[in-house]
Design a protein around this motif. Structure first.
Motif, mmCIF file in Angstrom:
data_model
loop_
_atom_site.group_PDB
_atom_site.id
_atom_site.type_symbol
_atom_site.label_atom_id
_atom_site.label_comp_id
_atom_site.label_asym_id
_atom_site.label_seq_id
_atom_site.Cartn_x
_atom_site.Cartn_y
_atom_site.Cartn_z
ATOM 1 N N ARG A 83 1.632 -2.015 -3.712
ATOM 2 C CA ARG A 83 0.708 -1.325 -2.806
ATOM 3 C C ARG A 83 -0.246 -0.405 -3.585
ATOM 4 N N GLU A 134 -2.840 -2.534 -5.211
ATOM 5 C CA GLU A 134 -3.825 -3.002 -4.231
ATOM 6 C C GLU A 134 -4.824 -1.890 -3.908
ATOM 7 N N GLU A 135 -4.330 -0.664 -3.751
ATOM 8 C CA GLU A 135 -5.219 0.462 -3.478
ATOM 9 C C GLU A 135 -6.172 0.695 -4.641
#
Length: 150
Positions: free
Chosen positions: A12, A15-16
């Motif tokens: 995550r 992805e950010e």
């Protein structure tokens, strides 16, 4: 199971980071596109061929839609050293002369002599910053335009 949770958090975060990177790149690209039209138009300066909108507005204020009067005003501007204005007025006179009525069948034949030729020579003299030659050629073009009934 705990290692799976750490890996999911890492994914995550990655992805950010990717999304933030893409957003920054798009913003930079967008700013580049926004600046491009102003760069393409150039900067108004001393160039007789790049007087800018100021010169066009000035020509709008003094110009009349007749070839001879435009040329007389252009000659006066050239003699006064206002070459950007002289160039604008000659271009307008040339455009009027070239959009004249013609005999059917001759509309595709370019005009390469007479007043139009002198106007082109005058614009070349203005580009060379030769005000006296430009004024002489503009006066000659005005005389020819009068004789040709433009």
């Amino acid at each position: 199971m705990a290692s799976f949770g750490v890996r999911l958090a890492d994914v995550r975060q990655r992805e950010e980071d990717i999304m933030r990177d893409i957003a920054i790149r798009l913003a930079i690209f967008g700013l580049g596109l926004a600046a491009t039209p102003s760069l393409a138009q150039g900067v108004p300066g001393d160039s007789p061929l790049n007087g800018g909108d100021r010169v066009a507005a000035q020509a709008d204020g003094i110009a009349t839609p007749q070839v001879e009067s435009l040329l007389l005003q252009a000659e006066q501007a050239a003699r006064q050293g206002r070459l950007p204005l002289a160039n604008e007025l000659v271009e307008r006179a040339e455009a009027l002369a070239l959009t004249r009525s013609t005999i059917a069948g001759t509309e595709t034949t370019p005009v390469r002599e007479g007043a139009v030729a002198r106007m082109a020579e005058a614009r070349a003299a203005i580009a060379r910053r030769d005000g006296s030659a430009a004024a002489m050629l503009i006066a000659d073009a005005a005389s020819l335009s009068r004789a040709q009934g433009l």
